[in-house]
Design a protein around this motif. Structure first.
Motif, PDB file in Angstrom:
ATOM      1  N   VAL A 490       0.844  -1.199   0.000  1.00 36.43           N
ATOM      2  CA  VAL A 490       0.000   0.000   0.000  1.00 36.43           C
ATOM      3  C   VAL A 490       0.878   1.246   0.000  1.00 36.43           C
ATOM      4  CG1 VAL A 490      -1.762   1.283   1.258  1.00 36.43           C
ATOM      5  CG2 VAL A 490      -1.826  -1.228   1.220  1.00 36.43           C
ATOM      6  N   TYR A 491       1.879   1.259   0.852  1.00 33.74           N
ATOM      7  CA  TYR A 491       2.753   2.437   0.955  1.00 33.74           C
ATOM      8  C   TYR A 491       3.604   2.587  -0.297  1.00 33.74           C
ATOM      9  CZ  TYR A 491       1.371   3.073   5.805  1.00 33.74           C
ATOM     10  OH  TYR A 491       0.648   3.329   6.945  1.00 33.74           O
ATOM     11  N   ALA A 552      -4.547   4.428   1.625  1.00 33.63           N
ATOM     12  CA  ALA A 552      -5.036   3.658   0.484  1.00 33.63           C
ATOM     13  C   ALA A 552      -6.127   4.414  -0.264  1.00 33.63           C
ATOM     14  CB  ALA A 552      -5.553   2.299   0.958  1.00 33.63           C
ATOM     15  N   LEU A 553      -7.016   5.095   0.464  1.00 36.77           N
ATOM     16  CA  LEU A 553      -8.062   5.876  -0.181  1.00 36.77           C
ATOM     17  C   LEU A 553      -7.480   7.069  -0.924  1.00 36.77           C
ATOM     18  CD1 LEU A 553     -10.722   5.710   2.668  1.00 36.77           C
ATOM     19  CD2 LEU A 553     -10.950   4.747   0.368  1.00 36.77           C
ATOM     20  N   ARG A 554      -6.468   7.700  -0.352  1.00 28.75           N
ATOM     21  CA  ARG A 554      -5.819   8.819  -1.045  1.00 28.75           C
ATOM     22  C   ARG A 554      -5.147   8.335  -2.330  1.00 28.75           C
ATOM     23  NH1 ARG A 554      -3.238  13.075   3.096  1.00 28.75           N
ATOM     24  NH2 ARG A 554      -4.574  12.748   4.918  1.00 28.75           N
ATOM     25  N   THR A 555      -4.522   7.185  -2.242  1.00 30.87           N
ATOM     26  CA  THR A 555      -3.816   6.659  -3.414  1.00 30.87           C
ATOM     27  C   THR A 555      -4.792   6.187  -4.471  1.00 30.87           C
ATOM     28  OG1 THR A 555      -2.037   5.922  -1.950  1.00 30.87           O
ATOM     29  CG2 THR A 555      -2.106   4.961  -4.155  1.00 30.87           C
ATOM     30  N   GLY A 556      -5.894   5.636  -4.033  1.00 29.77           N
ATOM     31  CA  GLY A 556      -6.868   5.044  -4.943  1.00 29.77           C
ATOM     32  C   GLY A 556      -6.870   3.532  -4.762  1.00 29.77           C
ATOM     33  N   LEU A 557      -8.017   3.002  -4.356  1.00 27.18           N
ATOM     34  CA  LEU A 557      -8.077   1.573  -4.059  1.00 27.18           C
ATOM     35  C   LEU A 557      -7.764   0.729  -5.282  1.00 27.18           C
ATOM     36  CD1 LEU A 557     -11.281   1.492  -1.804  1.00 27.18           C
ATOM     37  CD2 LEU A 557      -8.877   1.541  -1.088  1.00 27.18           C
ATOM     38  N   VAL A 560      -4.015   0.689  -5.763  1.00 27.73           N
ATOM     39  CA  VAL A 560      -3.357  -0.201  -4.813  1.00 27.73           C
ATOM     40  C   VAL A 560      -3.519  -1.657  -5.247  1.00 27.73           C
ATOM     41  CG1 VAL A 560      -3.369  -1.040  -2.438  1.00 27.73           C
ATOM     42  CG2 VAL A 560      -3.594   1.415  -2.883  1.00 27.73           C
ATOM     43  N   ALA A 561      -4.722  -2.030  -5.669  1.00 29.20           N
ATOM     44  CA  ALA A 561      -4.959  -3.403  -6.117  1.00 29.20           C
ATOM     45  C   ALA A 561      -4.104  -3.736  -7.337  1.00 29.20           C
ATOM     46  CB  ALA A 561      -6.443  -3.590  -6.429  1.00 29.20           C
ATOM     47  N   THR A 562      -3.967  -2.795  -8.239  1.00 33.72           N
ATOM     48  CA  THR A 562      -3.153  -3.027  -9.430  1.00 33.72           C
ATOM     49  C   THR A 562      -1.685  -3.224  -9.061  1.00 33.72           C
ATOM     50  OG1 THR A 562      -4.670  -1.734 -10.801  1.00 33.72           O
ATOM     51  CG2 THR A 562      -2.431  -2.059 -11.640  1.00 33.72           C
ATOM     52  N   TYR A 563      -1.203  -2.434  -8.120  1.00 30.63           N
ATOM     53  CA  TYR A 563       0.191  -2.597  -7.691  1.00 30.63           C
ATOM     54  C   TYR A 563       0.402  -3.942  -6.999  1.00 30.63           C
ATOM     55  CZ  TYR A 563       2.509   1.748  -8.920  1.00 30.63           C
ATOM     56  OH  TYR A 563       3.118   2.763  -9.623  1.00 30.63           O
ATOM     57  N   PRO A 570      -2.247 -12.022  -5.459  1.00 28.50           N
ATOM     58  CA  PRO A 570      -3.621 -12.019  -5.967  1.00 28.50           C
ATOM     59  C   PRO A 570      -4.204 -10.604  -5.917  1.00 28.50           C
ATOM     60  CG  PRO A 570      -3.278 -13.842  -4.439  1.00 28.50           C
ATOM     61  CD  PRO A 570      -2.061 -12.977  -4.346  1.00 28.50           C
ATOM     62  N   LYS A 571      -4.890 -10.210  -6.974  1.00 28.58           N
ATOM     63  CA  LYS A 571      -5.414  -8.845  -7.035  1.00 28.58           C
ATOM     64  C   LYS A 571      -6.591  -8.695  -6.094  1.00 28.58           C
ATOM     65  CE  LYS A 571      -6.838  -5.236 -10.269  1.00 28.58           C
ATOM     66  NZ  LYS A 571      -7.098  -4.907 -11.687  1.00 28.58           N
ATOM     67  N   PRO A 572      -6.505  -7.759  -5.130  1.00 29.58           N
ATOM     68  CA  PRO A 572      -7.606  -7.592  -4.172  1.00 29.58           C
ATOM     69  C   PRO A 572      -8.796  -6.887  -4.820  1.00 29.58           C
ATOM     70  CG  PRO A 572      -5.522  -6.668  -3.359  1.00 29.58           C
ATOM     71  CD  PRO A 572      -5.374  -6.892  -4.823  1.00 29.58           C
ATOM     72  N   GLU A 573      -9.976  -7.075  -4.232  1.00 29.09           N
ATOM     73  CA  GLU A 573     -11.145  -6.287  -4.606  1.00 29.09           C
ATOM     74  C   GLU A 573     -10.968  -4.877  -4.041  1.00 29.09           C
ATOM     75  OE1 GLU A 573     -13.641  -7.122  -6.548  1.00 29.09           O
ATOM     76  OE2 GLU A 573     -12.778  -9.109  -6.888  1.00 29.09           O
ATOM     77  N   PRO A 574     -11.381  -3.849  -4.779  1.00 25.94           N
ATOM     78  CA  PRO A 574     -11.112  -2.466  -4.347  1.00 25.94           C
ATOM     79  C   PRO A 574     -12.042  -1.994  -3.233  1.00 25.94           C
ATOM     80  CG  PRO A 574     -12.311  -2.470  -6.420  1.00 25.94           C
ATOM     81  CD  PRO A 574     -12.013  -3.900  -6.115  1.00 25.94           C
TER      82      PRO A 574
END
Length: 859
Positions: A490-491, A552-557, A560-563, A570-574
Motif C-alpha cells: 500500500v505504501y 489507500a483511499l488517497r492513493t486510490g483503491l 493499490v490493487a493493481t500494484y 492475488p489482485k484484491p477487490e477495491p
C-alpha cells in the motif's frame, strides 16, 4: 556287308546325361552351400557388427556417466551444490559430513566417486573429480579456532570459493528419501558383504558381469525342469545387472531392456573395479519404506530399521537386510517380522553353505527374534514439501512437451540443504514452545520460505511440521490473510503516486465513506491511538491501521490493487479493507513479492529449478528459471526498506534487533487470524507463517508467533553463510536523507523536541522548516504571549508548506476521491490554531468517532 551298330551309343548318351545331371546337381548344391555360407557369414557379421555397435553405445553411455560423475548424472532431483567460501561458519566435522553426503569418500580415490578427502592437522584435503582442466587436483580447506573456514587453496593458490558436487534429494519422484552418505567398499562390514553375496550373487567376484551358470539355473527353474529349494533358487541377474537396472534403465520387463542390461553390465565391468560396483549396488538398492521415508542403501537401512551405524550390524541384522533385497515390502522387519525372520534364516543357511559363517554362528543368529529400533526423529525425509513442489512444476511443464521423458531427467534445484535443515529445526523449536501454550489443544502449523532476492531462487522451504501426518504444503498451497505484512505494498503504491513519506495523516478513530453510502470503520490493533497527526511513514513503522486505510483511499483503491498484482500477489477487490491485508496469499507469493524491496524494485518470481537436463545434457525446461521484472522504482523500494528497517529498530519487530550488528535488516509483522513475519537482508528474503489448518484464531501476534522462527533462522543462516547478510542495502541514485519533525512532517530545526531521519527523494522531501516550536519564543519576544487573538492573527499569515509543495500536509477528507483529488488536497495548506491556553496546534477537519467499530484487527 555293312553292319550299323546303334545300340552301343544309347547307353553312352544316357550316361552322359546322367553325368551332366550329377554335375549340375553337385554344382547347385555347391552354389547353394556357398550362398548359404555367404549369407551366414553376412548374417554373422551383421549380428557381430550389431553387437559391437550396441556394446559401443553401452560403453559410451557408461563413459558419459563416469565423465559427468556417476553419482550425480542419473535421473533424479538434486539440491543446489554447496559453495565453500572463507568466513563461513563451517567446522571441519560438519564439512566431513557434507563431503560424505555429496559422494566424497575418505582416502579412496576412484572415478566412480565425486572425489576423495583426507583429514589433515589443520583442516582437510579434497581431491575432486576432474570434471575439466580448470578443476584443481587438490583443494586445501583450513579452519580457524572459531569453527569457521579461514582459507581455501587449490593446487597451492588461494581460491575465492570451491563448489562441491550436489547432493541427491531423490532418485524416484514417487518416494522421499532422508539424507544419506554413500559408502565405499571398505566401509561395508564383511558380515554384510558376505550375506549379500551369499543370497544375491555368490559368483560375483568370479564372473565378468554375466553369470551364465546362474542364468542356466534360472532358466531351468523358470521352465520347471529344476526342483531346487529356495536356498539354491536364484535369479539370472548378477549384482552388476541389478545395479544397471536400478541406475541406467527403466523398470519395464522386456527382452530389449534385458539385452541392454547385459551389454551395459559388461561395459561397466570393464571400467570399474568389483569393489566399486559392489559399493554402488549397496548404496542404491531399495529396501522398503518406514514412515514417510523410502529406505535406499544398506547404511540407511541399518539406521532406520536398527538404529545403528552399518559397521555395528550383527550377523542376524545383516542377514535381515540382505534378505529384504528380493522383496522389501514382503520382508519388512517392522511390519512382517515372521516373514523377515524366515527369509533371514535362508540367508544364514546360504552363508553357512558358502563357508562365510560357522554352524554355531548360524544357529545362534537363527534363534534371535527380529527386533527393530524405534523410528528416530532424524529419519525424516529431506525437504519432502519442496520435492513435491518441484515434481508438480516439472510434471506440469512436461505435459506441454512431447520430447521430454521424466524418467530420464536430472532436475537440479535451488535448495540449500544446510539452510533447509536450519529452517526445519527452527520451526520445530517454536512449535514445541507453542505446544506448551496450547496444552491440551491442537498445536499450530508453520511454514517458511527463504529466497535469494536477486534471483528468486528458493533456498529453503518448509510446508508443515510433519510430512508423514500431513502432505499439505502450507508454503505454496495454503492461502491466508497476511494482515499487516501486506501494508508495504500500500505504501509503495502511495509513494509511486507522489505522496510524500512526510505527509501528515490523523491517527484517531475514524470512519471512511466509500462506494454508495458505505462506511468503513477500521481500528488500530489493541484500540491504541496517538490521537494526533503522524507522518505517513510512521503509519508503516508502527503498523497503524487507520493511517494505512486513509493512505489507500488517497492513493486510490484500484491503484493499490493493481500494484499488488504487479508484485505477483492475488489482485484484491477495491474495498478499503484491502489495505489491511484481507486478500489471501501464500507465504511463497509474499516472499516473492518482498524481493522487490530488497532488490531495487525488481521483483523475482520464486524459482526452484535451475535446469532440467536429459541424457544428452540439454536443458529441457528453461522456463522454470524466470527473470526478475522491475515493478517499482529503485527509490521507492529503498524508501520502503528504510521504513521497514525502523520496524526492526523501534516498531512492532523490535525483538529482531538481536541479529548481528553488521547486518542490515528490514521486515514487517502481520497479525490476522494467523501470525506472520516477512523480513529481509540485502541477500536473503524470508517469510514465516504460523496458524491453524482449520483457520481458527491463533490468539498471538506475528511478533509472538512467527518472528521468533524468522529471527532464529536468519541469525543462524548468516552465521553459516555470511554472504547472505550484508552491511547495508544498496542506496540508489536520487535518495537523500532528511531530518524531519515527526510532529509536523517538516524539516526539523534545533528548537524541535523530536527529530526523525528519513530517506526520501528530493521531489517528495519537505521544503519548509518547522516553525511551530519557534512560535512561543517569537511571541515572547513580542510581549504578546497572553494575547491569543494576536497570536492567531500571526498564525493566519503563515502556512506550513507553500501551496505548490508536493509534501504539504493536507486537510483530511473522508469521501471517496481520485488521484486528481490528491493534487487539490496537496495545494490546501494546513493552518496553525491556538487552544484555550494559547498553545499552537495543527488544524484539521477530521471527524473522530467516539465509539470506533473495527471489522477486523490487523497489525
Amino acid at each position: 556287308m555293312v553292319i550299323k551298330i546303334t545300340t552301343a551309343r544309347r547307353p553312352h548318351r544316357r550316361r552322359s546325361r546322367e553325368v551332366r545331371a550329377q554335375h549340375e546337381r553337385r554344382y547347385r548344391r555347391t552354389l547353394l552351400l556357398r550362398v548359404s555360407l555367404v549369407i551366414t557369414l553376412v548374417l554373422c557379421a551383421s549380428v557381430v557388427g550389431t553387437l559391437i555397435h550396441c556394446y559401443q553405445s553401452a560403453a559410451r553411455l557408461v563413459d558419459a556417466r563416469l565423465a559427468k560423475g556417476y553419482l550425480t548424472s542419473r535421473a533424479g532431483i538434486y539440491a543446489a551444490p554447496r559453495v565453500l567460501r572463507a568466513g563461513q561458519g563451517f567446522s571441519r566435522e560438519r564439512l566431513i559430513e557434507t563431503l560424505r553426503r555429496a559422494g566424497y569418500v575418505e582416502n579412496a580415490a576412484s572415478n566412480v566417486w565425486n572425489g576423495a578427502f583426507a583429514i589433515t592437522e589443520d583442516g582437510l584435503e579434497i581431491w575432486p573429480r576432474r570434471a575439466s582442466s580448470d578443476t584443481p587436483e587438490v583443494v586445501e580447506i583450513n579452519f580457524d579456532r572459531h569453527g569457521r573456514i579461514s582459507e581455501i587453496r587449490g593446487d597451492g593458490a588461494a581460491l575465492d570459493e570451491f563448489t562441491l558436487e550436489p547432493e541427491t534429494l531423490t532418485n524416484d519422484a514417487g518416494v522421499k528419501s532422508s539424507r544419506r552418505a554413500p559408502l565405499s567398499f571398505t566401509a561395508i562390514p564383511p558380515v554384510l558383504t558376505n550375506a549379500i553375496l551369499a543370497i544375491e550373487d555368490r559368483r560375483f567376484f568370479a564372473h565378468r558381469g554375466l553369470d551364465y551358470t546362474g542364468l542356466g539355473r534360472a532358466l531351468l527353474s523358470w521352465t520347471g525342469l529344476n526342483s531346487e529349494d529356495e536356498l539354491q533358487r536364484q535369479g539370472g541377474s548378477t549384482i552388476t545387472q541389478q545395479l544397471v537396472k536400478n541406475t541406467y534403465l527403466t523398470p519395464e520387463r522386456t527382452l530389449q531392456r534385458k539385452f541392454n542390461e547385459a551389454l551395459i553390465a559388461t561395459a561397466l565391468e570393464r571400467r570399474l573395479s568389483k569393489q566399486d560396483i559392489f559399493a554402488l549396488y549397496c548404496n542404491e538398492i531399495y529396501l522398503g519404506q518406514r514412515g514417510a521415508v523410502a529406505v535406499r542403501g544398506v547404511a540407511q537401512a541399518a539406521r532406520i530399521y536398527f538404529g545403528k551405524d552399518v559397521a555395528d550390524l550383527t550377523l542376524a541384522e545383516a542377514a535381515t537386510i540382505a534378505g529384504m533385497i528380493q522383496s522389501p515390502a514382503r520382508y519388512a522387519p517392522d511390519r512382517h517380522a515372521a516373514q523377515a525372520q524366515a527369509r533371514r534364516n535362508v540367508v544364514l543357511a546360504a552363508m553357512l553353505r558358502d563357508g562365510a559363517i560357522s554352524h554355531e554362528q548360524a544357529q545362534a543368529a537363527s534363534n534371535e527374534p527380529v527386533a527393530v529400533a524405534p523410528l528416530a526423529g532424524d529419519t525424516n525425509a529431506v525437504a519432502p514439501y519442496f520435492v513435491d513442489y518441484v515434481n508438480r512444476l516439472v510434471d506440469a511443464q512436461l505435459q506441454t512437451r512431447s520430447d521430454a521423458d521424466a524418467r530420464s531427467l536430472r532436475v537440479y534445484t535451488t535448495l540449500d540443504l544446510d539452510l533447509q535443515q536450519l529452517a526445519e529445526a527452527t520451526i520445530n523449536h517454536q512449535l514445541e514452545r507453542l505446544e506448551k501454550i496450547y496444552r491440551g489443544k491442537a498445536t499450530p502449523q508453520a511454514a517458511l520460505v527463504a529466497l535469494d532476492p536477486q534471483t528468486g531462487r528458493v533456498l529453503a522451504m518448509v510446508g508443515g511440521s510433519n510430512y508423514a501426518l500431513s502432505q499439505l504444503n502450507r508454503a505454496t498451497d495454503a492461502r491466508r490473510q497476511p494482515g499487516s505484512v501486506f501494508k508495504p505494498f500500500v505504501y509503495a503504491a502511495a509513494l509511486e503516486s507522489g505522496i510524500s513519506p512526510a505527509t501528515m495523516i490523523l491517527d484517531a478513530p475514524r470512519e471512511f465513506a466509500y462506494a454508495e453510502r458505505a462506511v468503513y470503520r477500521p481500528a488500530n490493533y489493541g484500540g491504541a491511538y496517538t490521537m494526533r497527526e503522524v507522518p505517513m511513514r510512521t503509519g508503516l513503522v508502527h503498523s497503524l491501521n487507520v493511517v494505512t486505510v486513509d493512505l489507500a483511499l488517497r492513493t486510490g483503491l484500484q491503484r493499490v490493487a493493481t500494484y499488488a498484482e504487479r508484485f505477483g500477489l492475488p489482485k484484491p477487490e477495491p474495498y478499503p479493507a484491502l489495505a489491511l491485508g484481507t486478500t489471501e496469499a501464500t507465504p511463497l507469493e509474499l516472499a516473492s513479492a518482498y524481493t522487490a524491496f530488497a532488490h531495487n524494485g525488481a521483483q523475482a518470481n520464486a524459482s526452484v529449478v535451475t535446469r532440467a537436463v536429459d541424457v544428452d545434457g540439454a536443458n529441457l525446461l528453461p522456463e522454470l528459471a524466470p527473470v526478475a521484472q522491475q515493478v517499482i522504482r529503485p527509490s521507492t523500494a529503498y524508501m520502503i526498506t528504510d521504513a521497514l528497517a525502523d520496524v526492526i529498530d523501534e516498531g512492532t519487530a523490535r525483538a529482531a534487533r538481536g541479529l548481528e550488528r553488521q547486518t542490515a535488516v528490514a521486515g514487517k509483522t502481520g497479525t490476522s487470524r494467523d501470525g506472520w513475519f516477512a523480513g529481509y537482508t540485502p541477500n536473503l528474503v524470508c517469510v514465516v507463517w504460523v496458524g491453524f489448518d482449520d483457520n481458527t484464531q491463533l490468539g498471538l501476534t506475528g511478533a509472538q508467533s512467527a518472528l521468533p522462527i524468522w529471527q532464529e533462522f536468519v541469525q543462524q543462516a548468516i552465521a553459516l553463510r555470511p554472504e547472505l547478510g550484508g552491511a547495508q542495502f544498496t542506496r540508489p541514485d536520487g535518495i537523500t536523507t532528511v531530518e524531519i519533525d515527526p510532529d509536523t512532517g517538516l524539516i526539523a530545526t534545533p528548537d524541535c523536541p523530536h527529530h526523525e531521519r528519513i530517506a526520501v527523494t528530493p521531489a517528495l522531501a519537505p521544503t519548509s522548516e518547522c516553525f511551530t516550536h519557534q512560535l512561543p519564543l517569537a511571541l515572547a519576544a513580542l510581549g504578546n504571549t497572553t494575547n491569543s487573538a494576536s497570536a492567531q492573527s500571526i498564525s493566519q499569515e503563515k502556512i506550513i508548506n507553500p501551496p505548490d509543495s508536493p509534501t504539504t500536509n493536507t486537510r483530511q477528507s473522508h469521501t471517496p476521491h481520485s488521484p486528481a483529488d490528491d493534487k487539490a488536497r496537496r495545494a490546501t495548506p494546513t493552518q496553525v490554531e491556538f487552544n484555550e491556553q494559547g498553545r499552537p496546534r495543527l488544524s484539521n477537519d477530521v471527524r473522530v468517532t467516539s465509539a470506533p467499530q473495527a471489522l477486523k484487527l490487523h497489525r
